[in-house]
Scaffold this motif. Sequence first.
Motif, PDB file in Angstrom:
ATOM      1  N   ILE A 133      46.987  37.406  34.127  1.00  0.00           N
ATOM      2  CA  ILE A 133      46.902  36.811  32.783  1.00  0.00           C
ATOM      3  C   ILE A 133      45.577  37.185  32.138  1.00  0.00           C
ATOM      4  O   ILE A 133      45.512  37.525  30.946  1.00  0.00           O
ATOM      5  CB  ILE A 133      47.059  35.278  32.873  1.00  0.00           C
ATOM      6  CG1 ILE A 133      48.501  34.923  33.229  1.00  0.00           C
ATOM      7  CG2 ILE A 133      46.664  34.625  31.548  1.00  0.00           C
ATOM      8  CD1 ILE A 133      48.725  33.449  33.481  1.00  0.00           C
ATOM      9  N   LEU A 134      44.506  37.126  32.935  1.00  0.00           N
ATOM     10  CA  LEU A 134      43.193  37.536  32.437  1.00  0.00           C
ATOM     11  C   LEU A 134      43.221  38.961  31.926  1.00  0.00           C
ATOM     12  O   LEU A 134      42.735  39.254  30.825  1.00  0.00           O
ATOM     13  CB  LEU A 134      42.162  37.391  33.560  1.00  0.00           C
ATOM     14  CG  LEU A 134      40.842  38.174  33.404  1.00  0.00           C
ATOM     15  CD1 LEU A 134      40.059  37.644  32.223  1.00  0.00           C
ATOM     16  CD2 LEU A 134      40.022  38.096  34.675  1.00  0.00           C
ATOM     17  N   ILE A 135      43.809  39.867  32.710  1.00  0.00           N
ATOM     18  CA  ILE A 135      43.854  41.279  32.335  1.00  0.00           C
ATOM     19  C   ILE A 135      44.710  41.492  31.095  1.00  0.00           C
ATOM     20  O   ILE A 135      44.339  42.244  30.179  1.00  0.00           O
ATOM     21  CB  ILE A 135      44.388  42.126  33.507  1.00  0.00           C
ATOM     22  CG1 ILE A 135      43.417  42.071  34.681  1.00  0.00           C
ATOM     23  CG2 ILE A 135      44.604  43.570  33.068  1.00  0.00           C
ATOM     24  CD1 ILE A 135      42.018  42.547  34.350  1.00  0.00           C
ATOM     25  N   VAL A 136      45.849  40.836  31.029  1.00  0.00           N
ATOM     26  CA  VAL A 136      46.741  40.999  29.875  1.00  0.00           C
ATOM     27  C   VAL A 136      46.052  40.563  28.590  1.00  0.00           C
ATOM     28  O   VAL A 136      46.081  41.270  27.571  1.00  0.00           O
ATOM     29  CB  VAL A 136      48.045  40.190  30.076  1.00  0.00           C
ATOM     30  CG1 VAL A 136      48.857  40.145  28.778  1.00  0.00           C
ATOM     31  CG2 VAL A 136      48.884  40.808  31.189  1.00  0.00           C
ATOM     32  N   PHE A 137      45.407  39.407  28.616  1.00  0.00           N
ATOM     33  CA  PHE A 137      44.737  38.911  27.417  1.00  0.00           C
ATOM     34  C   PHE A 137      43.529  39.778  27.059  1.00  0.00           C
ATOM     35  O   PHE A 137      43.269  40.042  25.882  1.00  0.00           O
ATOM     36  CB  PHE A 137      44.296  37.458  27.631  1.00  0.00           C
ATOM     37  CG  PHE A 137      45.446  36.488  27.711  1.00  0.00           C
ATOM     38  CD1 PHE A 137      46.734  36.881  27.383  1.00  0.00           C
ATOM     39  CD2 PHE A 137      45.243  35.181  28.121  1.00  0.00           C
ATOM     40  CE1 PHE A 137      47.802  35.992  27.462  1.00  0.00           C
ATOM     41  CE2 PHE A 137      46.297  34.286  28.189  1.00  0.00           C
ATOM     42  CZ  PHE A 137      47.582  34.688  27.868  1.00  0.00           C
TER      43      PHE A 137
END
Length: 252
Positions: free
Chosen positions: A214-218
């Motif tokens: 989720i961190l990477i996607v955002f």
Amino acid sequence: MSLTAVAFTLLFVAITVFVSMRQKLGLERDIVIGTIRATVQLLAVGLVLQAVFRTHHLLLLVPIIVVMIAIASWHAARRGKGLRGIALRIGIAIASTEAMIMLLLLGLHIIKSTPQYIISISGMTIGNAMVIAGLFLNQMRRDIESSRGEIETLLSLGASARQAIQLSIKRSVKASLIPTIDGMKTVGIVQLPGMMTGMIIAGADPLQAVRYQILIVFAFTSSAAVTSIILSLLTYKLWFTQAMQLRQLGKE
């Protein structure tokens, strides 16, 4: 994974070469060269990172990140052939994006300030920014060529370079962000991203892997938007000559 298992992965390359030969695509040479380059580059990076991770000196990360940005800028600049200074501007856009992402992640203590985290996320951020830069320049080239008459008419009516090319910029920024936005819509359902999959294979808790993904996607979404917008601001004048005429694409 054993070396024998890694060697067996060459079967995938062999299948690709066979398909290219069978369909007479003429991609065999590029596939072989790409395979060799990818192998050598990954092995070299693995050895460098192994040494850096063992030393724990954060200052060693600076030259590594600078090299990554320089190579990414050079590669993306090939999409802007004929535009003087395009590589430098791409480098500024990517470096600005990388700085923003790292300042937020480290400043808010979202990730640990260790080489493992910084190098891994920086690599993904810079790589994503490089792709976005290439997409933006490709779309700008196509859009300007198809809208040449409209842009030249605006210039003849007294519009500034920014005003004349504004619609092309908007369309190009939007086009460069579409793959990232579409990826957000299907992540976890259509595709399991590389970072999440790698962590799960390594034995990490799936929920912990999801949090990092989720961190990477955002972060990717933010970096894509920032890279594209900064690049549009830095490059729009390059599409015109000093006499304020629309440059012939592909020429100096």
